[in-house]
Scaffold this motif. Sequence first.
Motif, PDB file in Angstrom:
ATOM      1  N   VAL A 140       0.501  -1.114  -0.435  1.00  0.00           N
ATOM      2  CA  VAL A 140       0.328   0.194  -0.316  1.00  0.00           C
ATOM      3  C   VAL A 140       0.549   0.780   0.288  1.00  0.00           C
ATOM      4  O   VAL A 140       0.843   2.126  -0.372  1.00  0.00           O
ATOM      5  N   GLU A 141       1.584   1.605   0.613  1.00  0.00           N
ATOM      6  CA  GLU A 141       2.801   2.629   1.032  1.00  0.00           C
ATOM      7  C   GLU A 141       3.120   2.713  -0.418  1.00  0.00           C
ATOM      8  O   GLU A 141       3.210   3.812  -0.664  1.00  0.00           O
ATOM      9  N   GLU A 142       3.838   2.053  -1.547  1.00  0.00           N
ATOM     10  CA  GLU A 142       4.634   1.328  -2.306  1.00  0.00           C
ATOM     11  C   GLU A 142       3.486   2.802  -2.967  1.00  0.00           C
ATOM     12  O   GLU A 142       3.634   3.210  -4.093  1.00  0.00           O
ATOM     13  N   ALA A 143       2.017   1.749  -3.418  1.00  0.00           N
ATOM     14  CA  ALA A 143       1.088   2.693  -4.509  1.00  0.00           C
ATOM     15  C   ALA A 143       0.629   4.258  -3.887  1.00  0.00           C
ATOM     16  O   ALA A 143       0.470   5.249  -4.961  1.00  0.00           O
ATOM     17  N   LEU A 144       0.933   4.302  -2.991  1.00  0.00           N
ATOM     18  CA  LEU A 144       0.600   5.792  -1.800  1.00  0.00           C
ATOM     19  C   LEU A 144       1.528   6.575  -2.516  1.00  0.00           C
ATOM     20  O   LEU A 144       1.515   7.975  -2.350  1.00  0.00           O
ATOM     21  N   VAL A 149      -2.587   9.639  -6.590  1.00  0.00           N
ATOM     22  CA  VAL A 149      -3.185   8.635  -5.919  1.00  0.00           C
ATOM     23  C   VAL A 149      -4.544   9.653  -4.264  1.00  0.00           C
ATOM     24  O   VAL A 149      -3.552  10.696  -4.575  1.00  0.00           O
ATOM     25  N   ARG A 150      -5.608   9.880  -5.070  1.00  0.00           N
ATOM     26  CA  ARG A 150      -5.868  10.327  -4.552  1.00  0.00           C
ATOM     27  C   ARG A 150      -6.961  10.100  -3.109  1.00  0.00           C
ATOM     28  O   ARG A 150      -7.524  10.355  -2.231  1.00  0.00           O
ATOM     29  N   MET A 151      -6.998   8.750  -3.339  1.00  0.00           N
ATOM     30  CA  MET A 151      -7.890   7.927  -2.490  1.00  0.00           C
ATOM     31  C   MET A 151      -7.233   6.313  -2.497  1.00  0.00           C
ATOM     32  O   MET A 151      -6.969   5.499  -3.593  1.00  0.00           O
ATOM     33  N   LEU A 152      -7.880   5.579  -0.776  1.00  0.00           N
ATOM     34  CA  LEU A 152      -7.687   5.047  -0.539  1.00  0.00           C
ATOM     35  C   LEU A 152      -8.617   3.996  -0.269  1.00  0.00           C
ATOM     36  O   LEU A 152      -9.163   4.453   1.194  1.00  0.00           O
ATOM     37  N   ALA A 153      -8.878   3.538  -1.278  1.00  0.00           N
ATOM     38  CA  ALA A 153     -10.654   2.096  -1.120  1.00  0.00           C
ATOM     39  C   ALA A 153     -10.618   1.507  -0.381  1.00  0.00           C
ATOM     40  O   ALA A 153     -10.035   0.258  -1.575  1.00  0.00           O
ATOM     41  N   LEU A 154     -10.712   0.373   0.809  1.00  0.00           N
ATOM     42  CA  LEU A 154     -10.278   0.130   0.963  1.00  0.00           C
ATOM     43  C   LEU A 154     -11.835  -0.780   2.447  1.00  0.00           C
ATOM     44  O   LEU A 154     -12.613  -0.476   2.768  1.00  0.00           O
ATOM     45  N   SER A 155     -11.952  -2.040   2.713  1.00  0.00           N
ATOM     46  CA  SER A 155     -12.286  -2.955   3.097  1.00  0.00           C
ATOM     47  C   SER A 155     -12.086  -3.194   4.683  1.00  0.00           C
ATOM     48  O   SER A 155     -10.645  -3.257   4.815  1.00  0.00           O
ATOM     49  N   ARG A 175      -2.314  10.175   5.360  1.00  0.00           N
ATOM     50  CA  ARG A 175      -1.999  10.834   5.990  1.00  0.00           C
ATOM     51  C   ARG A 175      -1.166  11.341   5.690  1.00  0.00           C
ATOM     52  O   ARG A 175      -0.664  12.387   5.211  1.00  0.00           O
ATOM     53  N   GLU A 176       0.260  10.799   5.751  1.00  0.00           N
ATOM     54  CA  GLU A 176       1.243  11.098   5.371  1.00  0.00           C
ATOM     55  C   GLU A 176       1.685  11.535   4.101  1.00  0.00           C
ATOM     56  O   GLU A 176       2.694  11.837   3.412  1.00  0.00           O
ATOM     57  N   HIS A 177       0.259  10.673   2.756  1.00  0.00           N
ATOM     58  CA  HIS A 177       0.935  10.626   2.184  1.00  0.00           C
ATOM     59  C   HIS A 177      -0.362  11.695   1.040  1.00  0.00           C
ATOM     60  O   HIS A 177      -0.485  12.189  -0.342  1.00  0.00           O
ATOM     61  N   GLY A 178      -1.179  12.778   1.839  1.00  0.00           N
ATOM     62  CA  GLY A 178      -2.497  13.285   1.528  1.00  0.00           C
ATOM     63  C   GLY A 178      -3.621  12.556   0.616  1.00  0.00           C
ATOM     64  O   GLY A 178      -4.027  12.952   0.011  1.00  0.00           O
ATOM     65  N   VAL A 179      -4.195  11.473   1.241  1.00  0.00           N
ATOM     66  CA  VAL A 179      -4.893  10.894   0.778  1.00  0.00           C
ATOM     67  C   VAL A 179      -5.789  10.464   1.212  1.00  0.00           C
ATOM     68  O   VAL A 179      -6.107  10.071   2.393  1.00  0.00           O
ATOM     69  N   LEU A 180      -6.960  10.265   0.785  1.00  0.00           N
ATOM     70  CA  LEU A 180      -8.237  10.203   1.342  1.00  0.00           C
ATOM     71  C   LEU A 180      -8.678   9.106   2.184  1.00  0.00           C
ATOM     72  O   LEU A 180      -7.657   7.700   1.004  1.00  0.00           O
ATOM     73  N   PHE A 181      -8.879   8.418   2.784  1.00  0.00           N
ATOM     74  CA  PHE A 181      -9.383   7.531   3.281  1.00  0.00           C
ATOM     75  C   PHE A 181     -10.772   6.910   3.075  1.00  0.00           C
ATOM     76  O   PHE A 181     -11.445   7.435   3.797  1.00  0.00           O
ATOM     77  N   CYS A 182     -10.923   5.186   2.295  1.00  0.00           N
ATOM     78  CA  CYS A 182     -12.434   5.169   2.268  1.00  0.00           C
ATOM     79  C   CYS A 182     -12.768   3.796   2.583  1.00  0.00           C
ATOM     80  O   CYS A 182     -11.907   3.032   2.495  1.00  0.00           O
ATOM     81  N   VAL A 183     -13.462   3.693   3.926  1.00  0.00           N
ATOM     82  CA  VAL A 183     -13.768   1.817   4.144  1.00  0.00           C
ATOM     83  C   VAL A 183     -14.614   1.520   4.255  1.00  0.00           C
ATOM     84  O   VAL A 183     -16.114   2.401   4.553  1.00  0.00           O
ATOM     85  N   ASP A 184     -15.354   0.338   3.455  1.00  0.00           N
ATOM     86  CA  ASP A 184     -15.895  -0.342   3.688  1.00  0.00           C
ATOM     87  C   ASP A 184     -16.281  -1.108   4.922  1.00  0.00           C
ATOM     88  O   ASP A 184     -15.226  -1.647   5.121  1.00  0.00           O
TER      89      ASP A 184
END
Length: 374
Positions: A140-144, A149-155, A175-184
């Motif tokens: 995940v860190e590598e991808a961010l 990347v604007r958003m990480l969307a995971l369950s 937070r570190e990468h300024g990405v929004l976090f969306c959780v199912d």
Amino acid sequence: MNWERTRSFFPVTKDLVYLNHAGVAPISTRVDEALRRFSAEALQRGAFDYEAFFDTEIERVRGRAATLIGAVPAEIAFAKNTTEGLGIVAAGLDWRRGDRVVTCDLEYPSNVYPWWWLRDRGVETVMLRTQHGRLSLARVEEALRDPAVRMLALSSVEFASGFRHDLPALGALCREHGVLFCVDAIQSLGCLPIDVEASGIDFLAADGHKWLLSVEGCGIFYCARRVQDRVTPRVVGWRSVTENTDYDRCHLDLQPSAGRFEEGSPNAPGIFALGAAIDLALELGVGAIAERVLALGARLIAGLEQRGAIVESPCGPGERSGIVSFRWQDEEPRDTAARLRAARIHVVARRGGVRASPHYYNSEAEIDALVGAL
Ligand SMILES: Cc1ncc(COP(=O)(O)O)c(C=O)c1O
């Protein structure tokens, strides 16, 4: 905690060994009572006392839902299901062409299609490859690191493997990468504790019919106050605006809360049911429920391994949830589930495994019954 006592809330235990809380769960007598309370009022008095009876309960449940996830009531909207909550984010966020959403190949379709649907708007979905039913933080860190990347969307928990994501660690990466976090959160809400603040979660969606032990069609959508103005509601109706019972004046001043995402009449019976379900979870304590569910899972895993079954769920520290996925010898998971069903044990086949998902009121004897019935 006397878990045996909680069985009396679940008449389903008289007839079935119900081990499918990751599917559609049975309701408790508490939820049944709440539905009857709704019904009696609607039957005998209609909406004569709407404000005192219905509105009061709806707002109380909003508060309880906020408590359950560590939010404030102004961050909670009622939604008809998880998918609707995720859809509000996908449809309404201020996307720019070239934005990317990161998710992974273990996700339930609800958390894939809303992002794929954004392709026409120039938003790309990155499906991270996983191994052995788990997604590593390093991947995940590598991808961010990708600035697109604007958003990480995971369950919170993967629906088939049962892998439990480390939400606080993922939130910190976001937070570190300024990405929004969306959780199912449907595969953990009511079973494992969650704190949206501590986990840096911007959006969360979950229906009530799994681990919360409520009915289908009424769940919660959390939208953090800090991002509320970045999501434009795509459907706006009478209830989206302030002073929405003044029907003489039309205006478009949206509610300064997640209530702006509730466009019309609420699912009142669903909310009554959800309220009773959340009350019960909070009364028992989600921390205690988690301990109990993980202990029943550990017993199941030990029993399965002793019989020679292959446990497919990740079982490392912090990786387990309420879901235990396994295979029995060379048997097709569908056939194993059918055999167990014939013994009145309810499990299902999912993505190449048999998925068992016990809740706190299940007994040790029921876990042993599953292992024995194999
Ligand atoms: C992880 C996950 N998300 C979403 C859903 C479906 O959610 P809903 O029907 O509430 O939209 C499921 C159902 O199995 C699920 O497992």
